[in-house]
Design a protein around this motif. Sequence first.
Motif, PDB file in Angstrom:
ATOM      1  N   GLY A  96       0.682  -1.136  -0.229  1.00 13.24           N
ATOM      2  CA  GLY A  96       0.048   0.106  -0.069  1.00 13.24           C
ATOM      3  C   GLY A  96       1.024   1.228  -0.050  1.00 13.24           C
ATOM      4  N   SER A  97       1.910   1.074  -0.088  1.00 14.02           N
ATOM      5  CA  SER A  97       3.227   2.474  -0.227  1.00 14.02           C
ATOM      6  C   SER A  97       3.494   2.611  -1.435  1.00 14.02           C
ATOM      7  N   LEU A 117      -4.919  -5.327  -7.464  1.00 18.63           N
ATOM      8  CA  LEU A 117      -4.459  -4.661  -6.034  1.00 18.63           C
ATOM      9  C   LEU A 117      -4.972  -5.852  -5.123  1.00 18.63           C
ATOM     10  N   ARG A 162      -3.202  -8.215  -2.470  1.00 18.87           N
ATOM     11  CA  ARG A 162      -3.378  -8.139  -1.073  1.00 18.87           C
ATOM     12  C   ARG A 162      -3.898  -9.223  -0.414  1.00 18.87           C
TER      13      ARG A 162
END
Length: 252
Positions: free
Chosen positions: A24-25, A72, A76
């Motif tokens: 998430g960075s 995404l 995850r």
Amino acid sequence: MLDSSTNGLGSAKVDRLGELLRAGSFSADALIELDRYRRSFGPAYQKVIKISQQMLHLPVTGRPSKSTSAILDKLRRESSRLSQIQDIAGCRIIVDDIPKQNRAVDALNAFLTSPRIVDRRANPTHGYRAVHLVANMSGRFVEVQVRTLPQHLWAEISEKMADTIDSRIKYGEGDGEALKFLRSLSEGIRGLEDEEDSRDRTLWKLAGFTREQRKRYRRNLKILEENYRSRRTAVLRVLRSVHTDMNRSPNK
């Protein structure tokens, strides 16, 4: 920026990008690179579509790449590296029954580049039944899902239940009653598939008989056909009814 060593994108840098996205960075530049990677699957996807439609005359629907949000979400949810995700590009072929599914898989296996075949009829995923072929076309994976009509209706019902009841349902988690219901539908489909397979083997066997031999089996063949048609009609009626009801239900 990613290098150009593999179709414009190096796998090592693709995986580093995937780790950034999973954590998430990431920056706007990272999303631009992900979009660039997504689009690099276009030529491989078009090759598979051309083989399926023009050479094999199979009914194909699909997408040249997953959406950014879907990629995404998968990063995850799973531990796979970005370069290992095999369904970024994919298409779907829907046929009537098991014999046609088997023939479609055999044809694709012959014309694609040594695809990896995952038979989810033998080992269903939380009730999901289909055959997937993953082809490596010029360094890019393209997934081909081959489903029968009952398998496809089940998959759509499962997706709709995940959307309206509990998103975890498609991963075999969440609402217990919904999961039990889906397993029951899947078992009904499995029974129909067994009957389709048995019927197909019988028909192939009879094709080698003489006319006189076939006459002696005519009544048995008629009963076999009537029983199969009745079972198929019943299974499809249930699936279509549930599918229609699910699509009428308002989202949460």
